[in-house]
Motif scaffolding. Structure first.
Motif, PDB file in Angstrom:
ATOM      1  N   LEU A 104      25.111  38.245  56.357  1.00  0.00           N
ATOM      2  CA  LEU A 104      25.962  38.264  57.547  1.00  0.00           C
ATOM      3  C   LEU A 104      27.261  39.025  57.299  1.00  0.00           C
ATOM      4  N   LYS A 105      27.812  38.888  56.106  1.00  0.00           N
ATOM      5  CA  LYS A 105      29.112  39.479  55.814  1.00  0.00           C
ATOM      6  C   LYS A 105      29.031  40.900  55.258  1.00  0.00           C
ATOM      7  N   HIS A 106      27.944  41.211  54.541  1.00  0.00           N
ATOM      8  CA  HIS A 106      27.991  42.441  53.744  1.00  0.00           C
ATOM      9  C   HIS A 106      26.746  43.331  53.822  1.00  0.00           C
ATOM     10  N   PRO A 294      33.301  44.653  43.142  1.00  0.00           N
ATOM     11  CA  PRO A 294      32.976  44.828  44.560  1.00  0.00           C
ATOM     12  C   PRO A 294      34.229  44.859  45.422  1.00  0.00           C
ATOM     13  N   TYR A 295      34.129  45.507  46.569  1.00  0.00           N
ATOM     14  CA  TYR A 295      35.310  45.706  47.420  1.00  0.00           C
ATOM     15  C   TYR A 295      35.941  44.396  47.860  1.00  0.00           C
ATOM     16  N   TRP A 296      35.143  43.309  48.005  1.00  0.00           N
ATOM     17  CA  TRP A 296      35.743  42.049  48.448  1.00  0.00           C
ATOM     18  C   TRP A 296      36.659  41.445  47.372  1.00  0.00           C
ATOM     19  N   ASP A 297      36.425  41.788  46.105  1.00  0.00           N
ATOM     20  CA  ASP A 297      37.318  41.290  45.050  1.00  0.00           C
ATOM     21  C   ASP A 297      38.614  42.085  44.995  1.00  0.00           C
ATOM     22  N   ASN A 298      38.609  43.277  45.572  1.00  0.00           N
ATOM     23  CA  ASN A 298      39.855  44.047  45.612  1.00  0.00           C
ATOM     24  C   ASN A 298      40.847  43.479  46.603  1.00  0.00           C
ATOM     25  N   LEU A 299      40.379  42.551  47.468  1.00  0.00           N
ATOM     26  CA  LEU A 299      41.267  41.918  48.429  1.00  0.00           C
ATOM     27  C   LEU A 299      42.123  40.823  47.813  1.00  0.00           C
ATOM     28  N   ILE A 300      41.693  40.337  46.648  1.00  0.00           N
ATOM     29  CA  ILE A 300      42.372  39.183  46.056  1.00  0.00           C
ATOM     30  C   ILE A 300      42.774  39.487  44.630  1.00  0.00           C
ATOM     31  N   ALA A 301      43.774  38.772  44.159  1.00  0.00           N
ATOM     32  CA  ALA A 301      44.208  38.911  42.750  1.00  0.00           C
ATOM     33  C   ALA A 301      43.338  38.037  41.886  1.00  0.00           C
TER      34      ALA A 301
END
Length: 302
Positions: A104-106, A294-301
């Protein structure tokens, strides 16, 4: 002896479950398959298979060799395909099984871009968190997340997956922020039904004790993340679900110094000597699509 043919014979015996079945699959004689495997063991100076009159099974050395042999043969087949059939346009219906929350998300954008590049491929994407039987249920590819066990299937690693403990600021303000793993025993746990609780560190030991007495259980990670945002407890979930809430501050990572080792995102498919172009091109398209990290980990520290 052709080392590659011997390797194929060995892999076929493991995959098909017997020398006679392997011979049929490879269109060799059973005697030739047996000769190939015996010569391979002789060259390696190690026994790869336990043989009885009723079945064959892998030795410890055979298990390791089988895993590496699969990847080597896959690389050879991929190279042959690229050299001999790269210009062939993939076509037909590609049936994919994927986990609900991840798809659903990716996956919608990935599938759309894949079809723009290969318009003759129709995609049938079925969402299910259980592990489907790819062959019996007629899937070409299954997207799986976790630490995969040895099987007759081929698994292509696509991306690392971080799995972290997190909770809302309000929950932590009310119940306190754990400093060390043993502090978790006084907290409410939101349990994902399909999660296999395994591991030796203190966090896993706590999760195993909470498995039957969870504050909330669900077979959907999005529900559990939303419950955590609402202050229901501490949840263990992959960052591909929780990253936006972590970025916005709705969730805070708990025990970051004790973060578990990453698991993997895999494309899994049946071991076939001649892989259809629609499957090969889709797996090649997925590889590197999400990035590393992955790009979703680039959103968080981290």
């Amino acid at each position: 002896m052709d080392r590659i043919d011997a390797m194929r014979a060995f892999v076929a015996v493991v995959t098909e479950g017997s020398f006679s079945n392997a011979a049929s699959a490879l269109q060799f004689s059973p005697q030739l398959v047996s000769k190939y495997v015996s010569k391979l063991e002789e060259q390696l100076d190690v026994r790869l298979l336990h043989r009885t009159t009723r079945k064959v099974s892998l030795t410890e050395a055979g298990t390791h060799y089988y895993q590496h042999a699969q990847q080597i043969l896959l690389s050879i087949d991929e190279m042959d395909s690229q050299l001999g059939g790269l210009q062939q346009n993939p076509k037909g219906t590609l049936r994919i099984s994927a986990p609900v929350s991840f798809a659903l998300k990716h996956m919608a954008k990935l599938v759309a871009e894949f079809q723009l590049r290969y318009p003759l491929v129709n995609v049938d994407l079925q969402l299910n968190d259980r592990k489907v039987d790819i062959v019996d249920e007629g899937f070409d590819v299954a997207i799986r997340i976790g630490q995969l066990k040895t099987s007759s299937l081929i698994a292509k690693h696509i991306a690392p997956i971080r799995v972290i403990l997190c909770a809302s600021p309000d929950y932590l303000k009310q119940y306190g922020t754990p400093i060390k793993p043993e502090d978790l025993k006084t907290h409410r746990y939101l349990h994902y039904s399909y999660m296999e609780i395994d591991g030796k560190d203190e966090v896993f030991r706590w999760l195993r004790t909470q498995n039957t007495g969870s504050a909330l259980r669900s077979n959907n990670g999005d529900v559990l993340v939303e419950a955590a945002i609402a202050g229901a407890g501490i949840v263990l979930q992959p960052t591909f679900i929780a990253s936006k809430a972590l970025q916005s501050g709705e969730l805070i990572q708990v025990l970051p110094d004790f973060e578990l080792d990453p698991i993997g995102l895999y494309a899994v498919y049946a071991n076939r000597k001649s892989l259809p172009n629609k499957v090969r091109f889709f797996i090649d398209f997925m590889e590197g699509y999400y990035g590393s990290p992955p790009y979703w980990d680039n959103l968080i520290a981290k």
